[in-house]
Design an enzyme around this catalytic site. Sequence first.
Site, PDB file in Angstrom:
ATOM      1  N   GLU A  97       0.822  -1.226   0.000  1.00 37.53           N
ATOM      2  CA  GLU A  97       0.000   0.000   0.000  1.00 37.53           C
ATOM      3  C   GLU A  97       0.847   1.263   0.000  1.00 37.53           C
ATOM      4  OE1 GLU A  97      -3.865   2.019   2.160  1.00 37.53           O
ATOM      5  OE2 GLU A  97      -3.390  -0.089   2.451  1.00 37.53           O
ATOM      6  N   GLU A 130       3.168  -8.710   6.281  1.00 37.31           N
ATOM      7  CA  GLU A 130       3.855  -7.582   5.660  1.00 37.31           C
ATOM      8  C   GLU A 130       4.095  -6.463   6.672  1.00 37.31           C
ATOM      9  OE1 GLU A 130       3.407  -4.698   1.744  1.00 37.31           O
ATOM     10  OE2 GLU A 130       1.620  -5.203   2.897  1.00 37.31           O
TER      11      GLU A 130
END
Length: 287
Positions: A97, A130
Amino acid sequence: MTKERRLGRGLEALLGKLPEGASDLATPAAAGAGTAPTAPGPLQVNVYQIDSNPFQPRRDFDDAELDSLSESLRHHGLLQPIAVRRVGDRYQLVAGERRLRAAIKAGWQQVPAHMVEADDREVAELAIIENLQRKDLNPLEKAASFQQYLKRYACSQEELAGRLQMDRSTVANLIRLLELPEEVQRALRSGAISQGHARALLPLGDERQQVTLCQQIQAEGLSVRAVESSVQHQLAHEADELSPDAIEPRSNATQRPKRASGQLSALEQELRGVLGTKVEIRTNARG
């Protein structure tokens, strides 16, 4: 130096290893053209066709950090593609992101992306993995992602730890941070106190004591060890006050609950550590 990148055992198992050309996805000249340059392997996906990851535990993205990453993309390109999956006629972000946000800020219309096949549960796990690898991720965000996962999939802390290939105690200790009063959580979120400080406050149980000691940590710059020592001192003092010898003679009905409270306080703390959640043991007039 090898071009192979380690994504973590969970990520690597699902996404696979990046292709040899993944580190050469962009050049300074191409990066300024409003789109990421092409490379073997990754797809070129329109950034406005990508929806955010609904399982993303990260809520705060530092603007200065994004600006810096965006500037790097303009000059050097994207070294590692993002990961997406197909959802209907659009794409949904699986990992990356920060890179996607920075690419949009840099004015890119397209971004290189690896397509993966993953169900909701796998995507949730990948989002956790992550973000666990990012040192600047707020520990409360990590804790919230664990808690949401446990509720969504009705699994135990031990099962989640096994799926993420980490110690159950790590999961339990993070989740317990969510028991802290909001004022203490704000201090932890802002970095005014460390995760070690926050964990040291947990045995107190009483929210007023936790807030008071949290304020003292900030005012006096107490170390984690000093906080642990203070907490142990307070717990020992409370146990002494509740011991049978410290209770003034009254009726049997009033003595029994107090005598039990001193003994059960230690048991509550032990159960909290084992279960990784808030525990309160209550007694009635009969003990």
